[in-house]
Design a protein around this motif. Structure first.
Motif, PDB file in Angstrom:
ATOM      1  N   UNK A  15       0.841  -1.199   0.000  1.00 23.96           N
ATOM      2  CA  UNK A  15       0.000   0.000   0.000  1.00 23.96           C
ATOM      3  C   UNK A  15       0.875   1.247   0.000  1.00 23.96           C
ATOM      4  N   UNK A  16       1.915   1.225   0.826  1.00 22.77           N
ATOM      5  CA  UNK A  16       2.816   2.378   0.907  1.00 22.77           C
ATOM      6  C   UNK A  16       3.435   2.669  -0.456  1.00 22.77           C
ATOM      7  N   UNK A  17       3.831   1.612  -1.173  1.00 23.36           N
ATOM      8  CA  UNK A  17       4.431   1.799  -2.498  1.00 23.36           C
ATOM      9  C   UNK A  17       3.472   2.440  -3.484  1.00 23.36           C
ATOM     10  N   UNK A  18       2.236   1.960  -3.516  1.00 24.51           N
ATOM     11  CA  UNK A  18       1.238   2.498  -4.446  1.00 24.51           C
ATOM     12  C   UNK A  18       0.921   3.950  -4.099  1.00 24.51           C
ATOM     13  N   UNK A  19       0.730   4.199  -2.812  1.00 28.05           N
ATOM     14  CA  UNK A  19       0.374   5.570  -2.403  1.00 28.05           C
ATOM     15  C   UNK A  19       1.552   6.526  -2.600  1.00 28.05           C
ATOM     16  N   UNK A  20       2.760   6.068  -2.373  1.00 31.45           N
ATOM     17  CA  UNK A  20       3.931   6.922  -2.584  1.00 31.45           C
ATOM     18  C   UNK A  20       4.058   7.294  -4.053  1.00 31.45           C
ATOM     19  N   UNK A  21       3.799   6.331  -4.923  1.00 28.13           N
ATOM     20  CA  UNK A  21       3.845   6.593  -6.362  1.00 28.13           C
ATOM     21  C   UNK A  21       2.814   7.657  -6.755  1.00 28.13           C
ATOM     22  N   UNK A  22       1.604   7.525  -6.216  1.00 29.80           N
ATOM     23  CA  UNK A  22       0.546   8.501  -6.524  1.00 29.80           C
ATOM     24  C   UNK A  22       0.905   9.875  -5.969  1.00 29.80           C
ATOM     25  N   UNK A  23       1.472   9.902  -4.777  1.00 32.10           N
ATOM     26  CA  UNK A  23       1.856  11.161  -4.156  1.00 32.10           C
ATOM     27  C   UNK A  23       2.951  11.855  -4.957  1.00 32.10           C
ATOM     28  N   UNK A  24       3.909  11.063  -5.461  1.00 35.01           N
ATOM     29  CA  UNK A  24       4.986  11.640  -6.270  1.00 35.01           C
ATOM     30  C   UNK A  24       4.474  12.137  -7.617  1.00 35.01           C
TER      31      UNK A  24
ATOM     32  N   UNK B 203      -6.658  -0.276   8.835  1.00 33.17           N
ATOM     33  CA  UNK B 203      -6.803  -1.706   9.128  1.00 33.17           C
ATOM     34  C   UNK B 203      -6.338  -2.517   7.916  1.00 33.17           C
ATOM     35  N   UNK B 204      -5.492  -3.524   8.125  1.00 36.96           N
ATOM     36  CA  UNK B 204      -5.000  -4.345   7.002  1.00 36.96           C
ATOM     37  C   UNK B 204      -6.105  -4.972   6.157  1.00 36.96           C
ATOM     38  N   UNK B 205      -7.282  -5.116   6.703  1.00 40.72           N
ATOM     39  CA  UNK B 205      -8.413  -5.657   5.937  1.00 40.72           C
ATOM     40  C   UNK B 205      -8.733  -4.737   4.759  1.00 40.72           C
ATOM     41  N   UNK B 206      -8.456  -3.450   4.913  1.00 44.49           N
ATOM     42  CA  UNK B 206      -8.784  -2.465   3.885  1.00 44.49           C
ATOM     43  C   UNK B 206      -7.680  -2.251   2.854  1.00 44.49           C
ATOM     44  N   UNK B 207      -6.556  -2.936   2.972  1.00 48.16           N
ATOM     45  CA  UNK B 207      -5.435  -2.698   2.063  1.00 48.16           C
ATOM     46  C   UNK B 207      -5.816  -2.922   0.599  1.00 48.16           C
ATOM     47  N   UNK B 208      -6.520  -3.996   0.314  1.00 48.82           N
ATOM     48  CA  UNK B 208      -6.892  -4.267  -1.077  1.00 48.82           C
ATOM     49  C   UNK B 208      -7.785  -3.150  -1.628  1.00 48.82           C
ATOM     50  N   UNK B 209      -8.760  -2.739  -0.835  1.00 49.95           N
ATOM     51  CA  UNK B 209      -9.688  -1.696  -1.284  1.00 49.95           C
ATOM     52  C   UNK B 209      -8.967  -0.366  -1.483  1.00 49.95           C
ATOM     53  N   UNK B 210      -8.056  -0.036  -0.596  1.00 52.90           N
ATOM     54  CA  UNK B 210      -7.361   1.243  -0.730  1.00 52.90           C
ATOM     55  C   UNK B 210      -6.446   1.228  -1.950  1.00 52.90           C
ATOM     56  N   UNK B 211      -5.841   0.076  -2.239  1.00 53.40           N
ATOM     57  CA  UNK B 211      -5.008  -0.019  -3.441  1.00 53.40           C
ATOM     58  C   UNK B 211      -5.869   0.135  -4.694  1.00 53.40           C
TER      59      UNK B 211
END
Length: 118
Positions: free
Chosen positions: A69-78, A101-109
């Motif tokens: 998740x951090x990787x995807x969000x960092x890419x979007x932020x950059x 919550x880790x349950x939401x990781x797929x949805x947030x990605x």
């Protein structure tokens, strides 16, 4: 001639043993050939049966980690979408990524992947 007779008897014994060995090897080869035939026949039957009874395989779903998740969000932020990334984190109940919550990781990605596309 006593030694010659002993030698001929010994050679005759060796020949007999070699013939017995050859016969035994032939029997073993025949058995292995029969086993191979039975094995092939049985495996074909099993394959035919499994084709008929095979259930659809469930696809394994990817389990996303915090790093994913951090990787995807960092890419979007950059890419200039920092405020959208912050809004997305807030939408899932956090002020920072580690609050999610880790349950939401797929949805947030999935939601992050479409950021900036519309």
């Amino acid at each position: 001639m006593n030694k010659v007779t002993e030698l001929l008897d010994a050679v005759g014994g060796v020949i007999t043993c070699v013939r017995n060995l050859a016969d035994s090897l032939q029997v073993a080869a025949d058995i292995l050939t029969d086993m191979k035939y039975v094995e092939v026949t049985e495996s074909q039957s099993v394959a035919q049966i499994s084709e008929k009874t095979e259930k659809p395989k469930k696809e394994k779903t990817k389990v996303y980690t915090l790093e994913d998740v951090r990787g995807v969000l960092a890419e979007k932020s950059q890419s200039g979408l920092t405020s959208e990334v912050k809004d997305l984190i807030a939408k899932f109940g956090g002020s920072k990524l580690s609050d999610i919550d880790p349950i939401n990781y797929e949805a947030i990605i999935k939601e992050a992947e479409v950021l900036g596309n519309g």
